[in-house]
Motif scaffolding. Structure first.
Motif, PDB file in Angstrom:
ATOM      1  N   TYR A 235      55.364  79.983  35.270  1.00  0.00           N
ATOM      2  CA  TYR A 235      54.136  79.418  34.719  1.00  0.00           C
ATOM      3  C   TYR A 235      54.022  77.953  35.127  1.00  0.00           C
ATOM      4  CZ  TYR A 235      54.528  83.518  31.683  1.00  0.00           C
ATOM      5  OH  TYR A 235      54.657  84.787  31.211  1.00  0.00           O
ATOM      6  N   THR A 236      52.778  77.530  35.366  1.00  0.00           N
ATOM      7  CA  THR A 236      52.523  76.128  35.677  1.00  0.00           C
ATOM      8  C   THR A 236      51.401  75.608  34.794  1.00  0.00           C
ATOM      9  OG1 THR A 236      50.929  76.684  37.437  1.00  0.00           O
ATOM     10  CG2 THR A 236      53.238  76.386  38.076  1.00  0.00           C
ATOM     11  N   LEU A 237      51.451  74.313  34.541  1.00  0.00           N
ATOM     12  CA  LEU A 237      50.418  73.616  33.773  1.00  0.00           C
ATOM     13  C   LEU A 237      50.120  72.318  34.485  1.00  0.00           C
ATOM     14  CD1 LEU A 237      48.650  73.189  31.248  1.00  0.00           C
ATOM     15  CD2 LEU A 237      50.627  72.168  30.129  1.00  0.00           C
ATOM     16  N   ASP A 238      48.895  72.189  34.991  1.00  0.00           N
ATOM     17  CA  ASP A 238      48.501  70.997  35.735  1.00  0.00           C
ATOM     18  C   ASP A 238      49.477  70.691  36.859  1.00  0.00           C
ATOM     19  OD1 ASP A 238      46.250  70.660  34.239  1.00  0.00           O
ATOM     20  OD2 ASP A 238      47.096  69.140  32.912  1.00  0.00           O
ATOM     21  N   GLY A 239      49.886  71.740  37.572  1.00  0.00           N
ATOM     22  CA  GLY A 239      50.755  71.558  38.723  1.00  0.00           C
ATOM     23  C   GLY A 239      52.221  71.404  38.409  1.00  0.00           C
ATOM     24  N   GLN A 240      52.604  71.459  37.144  1.00  0.00           N
ATOM     25  CA  GLN A 240      54.000  71.312  36.761  1.00  0.00           C
ATOM     26  C   GLN A 240      54.572  72.652  36.296  1.00  0.00           C
ATOM     27  OE1 GLN A 240      55.607  68.353  37.234  1.00  0.00           O
ATOM     28  NE2 GLN A 240      53.645  67.683  38.104  1.00  0.00           N
ATOM     29  N   ASN A 241      55.831  72.892  36.640  1.00  0.00           N
ATOM     30  CA  ASN A 241      56.504  74.124  36.231  1.00  0.00           C
ATOM     31  C   ASN A 241      56.865  74.032  34.747  1.00  0.00           C
ATOM     32  OD1 ASN A 241      58.143  76.348  35.837  1.00  0.00           O
ATOM     33  ND2 ASN A 241      59.298  76.059  37.720  1.00  0.00           N
ATOM     34  N   VAL A 242      56.268  74.901  33.939  1.00  0.00           N
ATOM     35  CA  VAL A 242      56.517  74.889  32.488  1.00  0.00           C
ATOM     36  C   VAL A 242      57.091  76.236  32.036  1.00  0.00           C
ATOM     37  CG1 VAL A 242      54.763  73.154  31.992  1.00  0.00           C
ATOM     38  CG2 VAL A 242      54.114  75.567  32.067  1.00  0.00           C
ATOM     39  N   THR A 243      57.774  76.925  32.949  1.00  0.00           N
ATOM     40  CA  THR A 243      58.295  78.255  32.624  1.00  0.00           C
ATOM     41  C   THR A 243      59.233  78.215  31.427  1.00  0.00           C
ATOM     42  OG1 THR A 243      58.132  78.846  34.970  1.00  0.00           O
ATOM     43  CG2 THR A 243      59.489  80.250  33.569  1.00  0.00           C
ATOM     44  N   ASP A 244      60.148  77.236  31.415  1.00  0.00           N
ATOM     45  CA  ASP A 244      61.104  77.160  30.316  1.00  0.00           C
ATOM     46  C   ASP A 244      60.393  76.948  28.984  1.00  0.00           C
ATOM     47  OD1 ASP A 244      63.147  77.531  32.083  1.00  0.00           O
ATOM     48  OD2 ASP A 244      63.657  75.409  32.263  1.00  0.00           O
TER      49      ASP A 244
ATOM     50  N   ALA B  42      58.092  76.715  23.197  1.00  0.00           N
ATOM     51  CA  ALA B  42      57.622  75.346  23.009  1.00  0.00           C
ATOM     52  C   ALA B  42      56.154  75.214  23.377  1.00  0.00           C
ATOM     53  CB  ALA B  42      58.469  74.381  23.847  1.00  0.00           C
ATOM     54  N   ILE B  43      55.716  76.029  24.322  1.00  0.00           N
ATOM     55  CA  ILE B  43      54.292  76.084  24.681  1.00  0.00           C
ATOM     56  C   ILE B  43      53.725  77.357  24.072  1.00  0.00           C
ATOM     57  CG2 ILE B  43      52.640  76.282  26.571  1.00  0.00           C
ATOM     58  CD1 ILE B  43      54.532  74.680  28.286  1.00  0.00           C
ATOM     59  N   PRO B  44      52.756  77.256  23.169  1.00  0.00           N
ATOM     60  CA  PRO B  44      52.260  78.443  22.463  1.00  0.00           C
ATOM     61  C   PRO B  44      51.505  79.386  23.374  1.00  0.00           C
ATOM     62  CG  PRO B  44      50.910  76.536  21.962  1.00  0.00           C
ATOM     63  CD  PRO B  44      52.080  76.018  22.747  1.00  0.00           C
ATOM     64  N   LYS B  45      51.476  80.654  22.964  1.00  0.00           N
ATOM     65  CA  LYS B  45      50.765  81.663  23.737  1.00  0.00           C
ATOM     66  C   LYS B  45      49.276  81.370  23.816  1.00  0.00           C
ATOM     67  CE  LYS B  45      53.897  85.570  22.951  1.00  0.00           C
ATOM     68  NZ  LYS B  45      54.014  86.950  22.409  1.00  0.00           N
ATOM     69  N   ALA B  46      48.755  80.628  22.836  1.00  0.00           N
ATOM     70  CA  ALA B  46      47.324  80.328  22.834  1.00  0.00           C
ATOM     71  C   ALA B  46      46.915  79.513  24.045  1.00  0.00           C
ATOM     72  CB  ALA B  46      46.948  79.570  21.547  1.00  0.00           C
ATOM     73  N   MET B  47      47.880  78.871  24.708  1.00  0.00           N
ATOM     74  CA  MET B  47      47.566  78.078  25.900  1.00  0.00           C
ATOM     75  C   MET B  47      47.594  78.908  27.167  1.00  0.00           C
ATOM     76  SD  MET B  47      49.485  74.433  25.269  1.00  0.00           S
ATOM     77  CE  MET B  47      48.778  73.775  26.768  1.00  0.00           C
ATOM     78  N   MET B  48      47.980  80.163  27.059  1.00  0.00           N
ATOM     79  CA  MET B  48      48.059  81.000  28.240  1.00  0.00           C
ATOM     80  C   MET B  48      46.668  81.384  28.723  1.00  0.00           C
ATOM     81  SD  MET B  48      51.248  81.289  28.900  1.00  0.00           S
ATOM     82  CE  MET B  48      51.186  82.660  30.037  1.00  0.00           C
ATOM     83  N   ALA B  49      46.461  81.282  30.026  1.00  0.00           N
ATOM     84  CA  ALA B  49      45.195  81.714  30.609  1.00  0.00           C
ATOM     85  C   ALA B  49      45.033  83.208  30.373  1.00  0.00           C
ATOM     86  CB  ALA B  49      45.170  81.410  32.106  1.00  0.00           C
ATOM     87  N   GLY B  50      43.869  83.603  29.900  1.00  0.00           N
ATOM     88  CA  GLY B  50      43.641  85.008  29.599  1.00  0.00           C
ATOM     89  C   GLY B  50      43.824  85.274  28.127  1.00  0.00           C
ATOM     90  N   TYR B  51      44.862  84.695  27.543  1.00  0.00           N
ATOM     91  CA  TYR B  51      45.086  84.888  26.102  1.00  0.00           C
ATOM     92  C   TYR B  51      43.996  84.195  25.316  1.00  0.00           C
ATOM     93  CZ  TYR B  51      47.422  84.790  21.562  1.00  0.00           C
ATOM     94  OH  TYR B  51      47.730  84.941  20.240  1.00  0.00           O
ATOM     95  N   GLU B  52      43.638  82.995  25.749  1.00  0.00           N
ATOM     96  CA  GLU B  52      42.652  82.223  25.006  1.00  0.00           C
ATOM     97  C   GLU B  52      41.296  82.898  24.990  1.00  0.00           C
ATOM     98  OE1 GLU B  52      41.527  77.554  24.656  1.00  0.00           O
ATOM     99  OE2 GLU B  52      41.677  78.403  26.653  1.00  0.00           O
ATOM    100  N   GLU B  53      40.936  83.506  26.124  1.00  0.00           N
ATOM    101  CA  GLU B  53      39.643  84.161  26.189  1.00  0.00           C
ATOM    102  C   GLU B  53      39.519  85.280  25.155  1.00  0.00           C
ATOM    103  OE1 GLU B  53      41.233  82.980  28.569  1.00  0.00           O
ATOM    104  OE2 GLU B  53      39.864  81.981  29.957  1.00  0.00           O
ATOM    105  N   GLU B  54      40.631  85.941  24.860  1.00  0.00           N
ATOM    106  CA  GLU B  54      40.570  87.045  23.906  1.00  0.00           C
ATOM    107  C   GLU B  54      40.264  86.557  22.503  1.00  0.00           C
ATOM    108  OE1 GLU B  54      44.280  88.958  24.202  1.00  0.00           O
ATOM    109  OE2 GLU B  54      44.041  89.541  26.302  1.00  0.00           O
TER     110      GLU B  54
END
Length: 640
Positions: free
Chosen positions: A217-226, A232-244
């Motif tokens: 996973y990346t956020l603004d070009g940074q690797n945020v997989t961990d 630490a990063i909520p699922k609500a920030m996931m692309a696709g999840y938010e649209e639901e």
């Protein structure tokens, strides 16, 4: 022989026996290194000697012998000599046998095959193919019917038997392990143990049940997989999840807005009625106060031109405006009590220092208030802070270590590979190759209402202030739709899909809206960056003051409250900083020299307005807001 002649005829027969002589027969065997055609003791060794007798002059043909592994020569016939020196030499050549070598599994080439004479030393060897290790020789190298023998030595020497030899060289495929690395992602794929020359189907990162073995996973070009994996990063920030979730959230917000509007209208109606009642009283009081509180210019000695309104100095700017408002009542009271002084005429407003107090002395227009509330509600909905999203990278395939950062996979999932490692017991690592989401660098934009109405705010104009980058397709990705540098047959795009020109050209007032800047790389990986576009009406407007304006000259500033000055408990009298700031303003009027001058660009003014909107006036919301305001906007634009 002598005798007398008898009286008869006599016949005599002479019978004699010939003498014998010896002769010699030599049997020579060819040496293993001897040359067959050269019959001498250098190339042959005497194997056996026979001495025989025969009548002198007789012809003899001695028999040849039979030796294993040797070819018997033809017989020779010679006459026996009386001197006994006749010699017959028989030369026995070593028989030629063939050594046949077969290349078995994993053998590239055999060495040593060919014809060999019996008893000759034979050395055989083999070259093992890459990815294999030596196993053994199999075959009957001793001759006879003893069956096959197994020899572990690769370079093997034996004595050529009396028979052909066939040997087979054998090797065994090396075993190695394929290890998989997520290469910046997370997850696990089991190692594969295999052998050389065995086909292996490379795995996909998707399991049969639809779950992902590897993710990135990346956020603004940074690797945020961990951060995503750890939570630490909520699922609500996931692309696709938010649209639901957006539809449900929108319904809730709409309901709340409707309720809020209903409540606001009811509350405003009540407040407006109360305000109108209070306004009537205030107006009556002001009318009376105006009659009693005017100050005569003649009594003050001012003609309207002797004093100017004090310039706002740095010291005055540093004052908390809320303090000024809280204590401005004192100035109003001073004005109300000014009938005790000898002043009877109106004071020239241009000659006094100004203190302001905002009061609700104007009638409130019901329709205008409702429209303002609705406009604000709509603006709040559009001006909601942009939400960042986390995007999943796309798995492209597998690469070796030297290609893990090139973004171009050597193999794709499902490809068949073999012979990745030559060393027996070795290990090789295949790295996952990801197509990370492209990303956009952009900030909120500010425009004037005039620019919006003229059509200046186009899609191209907005995109010109942003940069779209993608590590696989090169940077930047240009606005519009263009062939991808990494693969010209496919296209990248950088656009605003929901852009509507009329949203800006039809504006009649201040406005804020979100724009979804969207970049798509050559694999279809999409990133959306939401920014706010603010439109500000910069047309100068003459506004009617909401409350009374209190002016005071230096003369009255020095007088007590009974004679037109400020009350003793006024902040302008009790607070040393306020008192000093007002005194400096009076001093500046005398020399017409401002303490500081600032040249502030239009864009900075818009930012100043936004800052006040976010942080409040003065230090009303935050204790250090005014200091931060000066350091951010005033100090950088100070010209003197």
């Amino acid at each position: 022989y002598e005798r007398s002649m008898p009286a008869y005829n006599m016949t005599l027969t002479l019978t004699g026996v010939l003498d014998e002589a010896v002769y010699t027969v030599h049997h020579w065997k060819q040496k293993t290194t001897g040359i067959a055609s050269t019959h001498d003791d250098k190339n042959y060794e005497l194997a056996e000697t026979e001495t025989k007798k025969a009548q002198i002059g007789s012809k003899v043909t001695p028999a040849v012998k039979t030796y294993t592994g040797f070819d018997s020569p033809k017989t020779q016939t010679k006459a026996v000599t009386a001197d006994g020196k006749m010699v017959i030499d028989y030369y026995y050549e070593r028989h030629l046998y063939n050594v046949t070598l077969n290349a078995g599994t994993g053998i590239e080439k055999t060495i040593g095959a060919g014809p060999y004479r019996y008893g000759q030393s034979v050395t055989i060897d083999a070259n093992v193919k890459e990815g294999y290790h030596w196993l053994n020789w199999t075959g009957n190298y001793t001759g006879g019917s003893g069956g096959d023998q197994t020899v572990d030595t690769k370079k093997f020497t034996f004595t050529m038997p009396a028979g052909n030899v066939t040997m087979t060289a054998n090797a065994e495929a090396n075993r190695y392990t394929i290890h998989f690395d997520p290469n910046g992602g997370a997850g696990h794929i089991d190692d594969i143990e295999t052998t050389y020359d065995t086909e292996v189907t490379l795995p996909d990162v998707w399991n049969a049940d639809g779950t992902a073995a590897y993710v990135k996973y990346t956020l603004d070009g940074q690797n945020v997989t961990d951060g995503v994996i750890s939570g630490a990063i909520p699922k609500a920030m996931m692309a696709g999840y938010e649209e639901e979730e957006e539809e449900e959230d929108t319904e809730i917000e709409d309901t709340e807005i409707e309720d809020a509007e209903s409540d606001d209208v009811e509350n405003n109606d009540t407040e407006i009625e109360d305000a109108e009642s209070e306004d009537t009283e205030i107006e009556d009081a002001e009318t009376q106060d105006d009659k009693n509180s005017v100050i005569d210019d003649e009594d003050t000695g001012n003609d309207g031109n002797d004093a100017d309104i004090a310039d706002v100095s740095k010291s005055a700017d540093d004052m908390d405006e809320s303090g000024m408002e809280d204590n401005s009542d004192e100035a109003a009271e001073t004005e109300a009590d000014s009938d005790d002084t000898d002043a009877t005429d109106e004071t020239d407003l241009d000659g006094d220092a100004m203190l302001e107090k905002r009061t609700e002395d104007d009638a409130v227009d019901m329709d205008a208030l409702k429209d303002a509330d609705l406009d604000k509600t709509e603006e709040d909905k559009k001006a909601e802070a942009p939400k960042k999203k986390v995007y999943a990278s796309i798995f492209m395939g597998w690469a070796l270590e030297d290609g893990k950062d090139t973004f171009i996979p050597k193999w794709k999932a499902g490809d068949i590979v073999q012979n990745l490692v030559a060393e027996d017991g070795g290990e090789i690592t295949l790295y996952a190759v990801w197509d990370d989401c492209p990303w956009i660098q952009a900030q909120d934009l500010y425009y004037t209402l005039e620019q919006a109405q003229s059509g200046f705010i186009t899609e191209e104009e907005i995109l010109s202030h942003a940069t779209a980058t993608d590590r696989e397709d090169g940077s930047p990705i240009l606005p519009g739709t263009n062939p991808a540098p990494s693969d010209p047959e496919v296209f990248t795009s950088f656009t605003i899909p929901d852009y509507q020109a009329g949203e800006f050209t039809n504006l009649q007032h201040d406005f804020a809206t979100s724009e979804n800047l969207t970049v798509v790389d050559h694999t279809g990986n999409t990133y959306v960056k939401q920014i706010m576009v603010y439109v500000v009406d910069t047309t100068p407007v003459v506004e009617k003051p909401e409350g009374k304006t209190r002016f005071i000259s230096e003369k009255y500033f020095k007088l007590d409250h009974e004679h037109g000055g400020l009350e003793e408990n006024s902040i302008w009298m009790t607070d040393a900083d306020y008192h000093s700031a007002l005194q400096k303003a009076f001093d500046n009027l005398k020399n017409d020299t401002p303490e500081d001058e600032f040249l502030i660009p239009h864009e900075t003014i818009l930012e100043m307005k936004q800052y006040i909107q976010d942080h409040g006036i003065g230090n009303s919301k935050e204790p250090d807001a005014l200091t931060e305001f000066y350091n951010r906007f005033m100090a950088p634009n100070k010209v003197r």
